[in-house]
Write a protein that holds these residues in place. Structure first.
Motif, PDB file in Angstrom:
ATOM      1  N   GLN A  19      11.750 -11.405   4.899  1.00 50.71           N
ATOM      2  CA  GLN A  19      11.135 -10.182   5.419  1.00 50.71           C
ATOM      3  C   GLN A  19       9.733  -9.959   4.860  1.00 50.71           C
ATOM      4  OE1 GLN A  19      13.961  -7.130   4.380  1.00 50.71           O
ATOM      5  NE2 GLN A  19      15.477  -7.820   5.878  1.00 50.71           N
ATOM      6  N   ASN A  20       9.267 -10.907   4.030  1.00 50.07           N
ATOM      7  CA  ASN A  20       7.901 -10.872   3.485  1.00 50.07           C
ATOM      8  C   ASN A  20       7.672  -9.718   2.516  1.00 50.07           C
ATOM      9  OD1 ASN A  20       5.478 -12.250   3.340  1.00 50.07           O
ATOM     10  ND2 ASN A  20       4.468 -10.928   4.830  1.00 50.07           N
ATOM     11  N   GLN A  21       8.717  -9.370   1.755  1.00 50.94           N
ATOM     12  CA  GLN A  21       8.558  -8.361   0.706  1.00 50.94           C
ATOM     13  C   GLN A  21       7.667  -8.931  -0.396  1.00 50.94           C
ATOM     14  OE1 GLN A  21       9.710  -5.285   0.588  1.00 50.94           O
ATOM     15  NE2 GLN A  21      11.159  -5.211   2.284  1.00 50.94           N
ATOM     16  N   SER A  22       6.914  -8.058  -1.051  1.00 50.98           N
ATOM     17  CA  SER A  22       5.992  -8.520  -2.090  1.00 50.98           C
ATOM     18  C   SER A  22       6.754  -9.027  -3.313  1.00 50.98           C
ATOM     19  CB  SER A  22       5.062  -7.376  -2.510  1.00 50.98           C
ATOM     20  OG  SER A  22       5.771  -6.386  -3.226  1.00 50.98           O
ATOM     21  N   ALA A  23       6.091  -9.870  -4.093  1.00 48.98           N
ATOM     22  CA  ALA A  23       6.708 -10.420  -5.308  1.00 48.98           C
ATOM     23  C   ALA A  23       7.070  -9.306  -6.286  1.00 48.98           C
ATOM     24  CB  ALA A  23       5.761 -11.419  -5.962  1.00 48.98           C
ATOM     25  N   HIS A  24       6.215  -8.275  -6.372  1.00 53.54           N
ATOM     26  CA  HIS A  24       6.491  -7.150  -7.271  1.00 53.54           C
ATOM     27  C   HIS A  24       7.776  -6.440  -6.859  1.00 53.54           C
ATOM     28  CE1 HIS A  24       5.619  -3.730  -9.901  1.00 53.54           C
ATOM     29  NE2 HIS A  24       5.916  -2.949  -8.876  1.00 53.54           N
ATOM     30  N   SER A 149     -14.703   5.243   0.519  1.00 59.58           N
ATOM     31  CA  SER A 149     -14.956   5.224   1.961  1.00 59.58           C
ATOM     32  C   SER A 149     -13.710   4.872   2.762  1.00 59.58           C
ATOM     33  CB  SER A 149     -16.064   4.207   2.279  1.00 59.58           C
ATOM     34  OG  SER A 149     -16.375   4.214   3.650  1.00 59.58           O
ATOM     35  N   SER A 150     -12.837   4.013   2.200  1.00 57.70           N
ATOM     36  CA  SER A 150     -11.679   3.534   2.961  1.00 57.70           C
ATOM     37  C   SER A 150     -10.344   3.853   2.304  1.00 57.70           C
ATOM     38  CB  SER A 150     -11.794   2.020   3.180  1.00 57.70           C
ATOM     39  OG  SER A 150     -12.988   1.698   3.869  1.00 57.70           O
ATOM     40  N   GLY A 151     -10.359   4.518   1.144  1.00 53.28           N
ATOM     41  CA  GLY A 151      -9.102   4.890   0.493  1.00 53.28           C
ATOM     42  C   GLY A 151      -8.280   3.698   0.044  1.00 53.28           C
ATOM     43  N   LEU A 152      -8.958   2.637  -0.411  1.00 52.46           N
ATOM     44  CA  LEU A 152      -8.250   1.417  -0.784  1.00 52.46           C
ATOM     45  C   LEU A 152      -7.477   1.581  -2.088  1.00 52.46           C
ATOM     46  CD1 LEU A 152     -10.916  -1.346  -0.047  1.00 52.46           C
ATOM     47  CD2 LEU A 152      -9.211  -0.368   1.498  1.00 52.46           C
ATOM     48  N   ARG A 153      -6.367   0.890  -2.173  1.00 54.93           N
ATOM     49  CA  ARG A 153      -5.673   0.746  -3.447  1.00 54.93           C
ATOM     50  C   ARG A 153      -6.451  -0.256  -4.302  1.00 54.93           C
ATOM     51  NH1 ARG A 153      -1.360   0.447   0.455  1.00 54.93           N
ATOM     52  NH2 ARG A 153       0.101   2.210   0.269  1.00 54.93           N
ATOM     53  N   LYS A 177       0.924  -2.740   0.299  1.00 52.06           N
ATOM     54  CA  LYS A 177       2.264  -2.887  -0.251  1.00 52.06           C
ATOM     55  C   LYS A 177       3.174  -3.589   0.754  1.00 52.06           C
ATOM     56  CE  LYS A 177       2.293   1.028  -3.448  1.00 52.06           C
ATOM     57  NZ  LYS A 177       2.967   2.291  -3.824  1.00 52.06           N
ATOM     58  N   GLY A 178       4.072  -4.430   0.233  1.00 50.83           N
ATOM     59  CA  GLY A 178       4.975  -5.158   1.106  1.00 50.83           C
ATOM     60  C   GLY A 178       4.275  -6.218   1.925  1.00 50.83           C
ATOM     61  N   ASN A 179       3.074  -6.627   1.471  1.00 50.47           N
ATOM     62  CA  ASN A 179       2.267  -7.630   2.192  1.00 50.47           C
ATOM     63  C   ASN A 179       1.959  -7.211   3.623  1.00 50.47           C
ATOM     64  OD1 ASN A 179       2.003  -9.467   0.053  1.00 50.47           O
ATOM     65  ND2 ASN A 179       3.970 -10.419   0.508  1.00 50.47           N
ATOM     66  N   GLY A 273      -2.169   3.537   4.815  1.00 48.56           N
ATOM     67  CA  GLY A 273      -1.110   2.532   4.834  1.00 48.56           C
ATOM     68  C   GLY A 273       0.212   3.068   4.348  1.00 48.56           C
ATOM     69  N   HIS A 274       0.437   4.391   4.510  1.00 49.81           N
ATOM     70  CA  HIS A 274       1.714   4.989   4.124  1.00 49.81           C
ATOM     71  C   HIS A 274       2.759   4.697   5.189  1.00 49.81           C
ATOM     72  CE1 HIS A 274      -0.258   8.231   1.357  1.00 49.81           C
ATOM     73  NE2 HIS A 274      -0.085   7.078   0.752  1.00 49.81           N
ATOM     74  N   GLN A 275       3.928   4.234   4.751  1.00 47.23           N
ATOM     75  CA  GLN A 275       4.997   3.964   5.704  1.00 47.23           C
ATOM     76  C   GLN A 275       5.585   5.265   6.239  1.00 47.23           C
ATOM     77  OE1 GLN A 275       8.030   1.401   4.147  1.00 47.23           O
ATOM     78  NE2 GLN A 275       9.207   1.343   6.037  1.00 47.23           N
ATOM     79  N   ASN A 276       5.723   6.264   5.362  1.00 48.01           N
ATOM     80  CA  ASN A 276       6.324   7.541   5.752  1.00 48.01           C
ATOM     81  C   ASN A 276       5.282   8.645   5.754  1.00 48.01           C
ATOM     82  OD1 ASN A 276       8.998   6.456   5.897  1.00 48.01           O
ATOM     83  ND2 ASN A 276       9.086   6.526   3.655  1.00 48.01           N
ATOM     84  N   LEU A 277       5.353   9.497   6.761  1.00 53.95           N
ATOM     85  CA  LEU A 277       4.407  10.604   6.864  1.00 53.95           C
ATOM     86  C   LEU A 277       4.567  11.584   5.713  1.00 53.95           C
ATOM     87  CD1 LEU A 277       2.186  11.705   8.734  1.00 53.95           C
ATOM     88  CD2 LEU A 277       3.935  13.083   9.866  1.00 53.95           C
ATOM     89  N   THR A 278       5.789  11.682   5.158  1.00 48.61           N
ATOM     90  CA  THR A 278       6.020  12.613   4.056  1.00 48.61           C
ATOM     91  C   THR A 278       5.178  12.272   2.835  1.00 48.61           C
ATOM     92  OG1 THR A 278       7.934  11.269   3.407  1.00 48.61           O
ATOM     93  CG2 THR A 278       8.373  13.217   4.743  1.00 48.61           C
TER      94      THR A 278
END
Length: 304
Positions: A19-24, A149-153, A177-179, A273-278
């Motif tokens: 599922q391409n989950q990140s190594a972390h 400017s882009s809100g990068l992590r 996150k999560g690639n 890049g938030h998965q959930n709107l909450t």
């Protein structure tokens, strides 16, 4: 013959890799579930015998032995719950005892913020006198501009390569996150800063290909996360700002200022890049003055 717990965990991890989950994320899941399986072994419990009371005993054990915070306990429970949900769906378990087991969540703190004037003070400060420090400033300014400017992590900024940037359309392709890959815009100030930094880049490294890192040291190596953090703090101090500035704080500022001026929660969610709107909704609680202004302008009973 029933499949052993560690064998089930190995099967689950392979599926998460597909599922391409990140190594972390994979490391965290593996640690959390392995610790729980070890606890079950110590209690002579098979996975199909685990009940909610056993989960409660395990978490109490973790608090007593390791003094884990509420957020760490939530992560442990989430890992175990997802593993057992997968095992239940695959019919390796008949029930998932984690389904009805919940911990009381602590209220999420509001993110700290820096006002727009202070951001301008940092980004628009004058260059140092030393030639070398001027060059470093042009690199740091480009980093600061892209963070705001882009809100990068932090990891997203560190991982940027030149082939991730569409300078003409002013778009970035970032891996979060999560690639997961997303495309976000950047502004004219960030574009100008990048162009100036590229001039220095050529002096430090010579010609470059699109696969090279955007932000490098004088030796041509990609900056580490710690180096970026230190340069962000240094430039805030050089501007005479007392705020403990770090990359994630600039991401918070981006989100709050964008939401305050646009009111478009979905667009800000997409850019962050938030998965959930909450997760994004936390920023709706920050700018109370703006909310009051919207209320006064929009509600039929707000004015006399």
């Amino acid at each position: 013959m029933p499949i052993g717990a560690m064998q089930l965990l190995s099967m689950w991890m392979k599926q998460l890799e597909i599922q391409n989950q990140s190594a972390h994320t994979l490391d965290a899941y593996f640690r959390d579930v392995t610790a729980f399986i070890d606890f079950c072994y110590s209690q002579n419990l098979e996975l199909n015998q685990v009940e909610a009371a056993d989960l409660r005993q395990y978490l109490a054990f973790k608090v007593e032995q390791q003094q884990l915070s509420s957020s760490s306990l939530q992560r442990h429970l989430s890992s175990i719950r997802q593993f057992m949900k997968w095992a239940e769906q695959g019919q390796y378990l008949t029930i998932n005892p984690g389904d009805d087991f919940k911990l009381k969540r602590q209220s999420r703190p509001l993110p700290g913020l820096v006002d727009i004037e202070t951001i301008h003070q940092i980004l628009d400060q004058t260059a140092p006198e030393s030639v070398l420090e001027q060059q470093r400033w042009l690199r740091d300014k480009a980093m600061l501009e892209f963070l705001y400017s882009s809100g990068l992590r932090l990891a997203e900024l560190q991982g940027l390569n030149f082939n991730d940037i569409n300078l003409g359309r002013m778009l970035l392709r970032v891996t979060g996150k999560g690639n997961k890959t997303r495309v976000v815009p950047f502004g004219q100030k960030a574009k100008d800063a990048l162009i100036e930094w590229i001039k220095v880049y050529r002096l430090w490294l010579g010609d470059f290909n699109p696969e090279l890192a955007v932000f490098i040291s004088q030796k041509g190596q990609r900056l580490t996360a710690r180096q970026i953090e230190n340069r962000v703090k240094y430039q805030a101090q050089r501007a005479g700002v007392s705020v403990d500035l770090h990359p994630h704080l600039l991401r918070h500022c981006f989100a709050s200022h964008m939401l305050s001026n646009s009111g478009d929660l979905r667009a800000v969610q997409e850019m962050l890049g938030h998965q959930n709107l909450t997760t994004t909704q936390i920023y709706t609680h920050v700018d109370f003055e703006h909310l009051a202004h919207v209320y006064d302008q929009a509600h039929p009973r707000a004015t006399k």
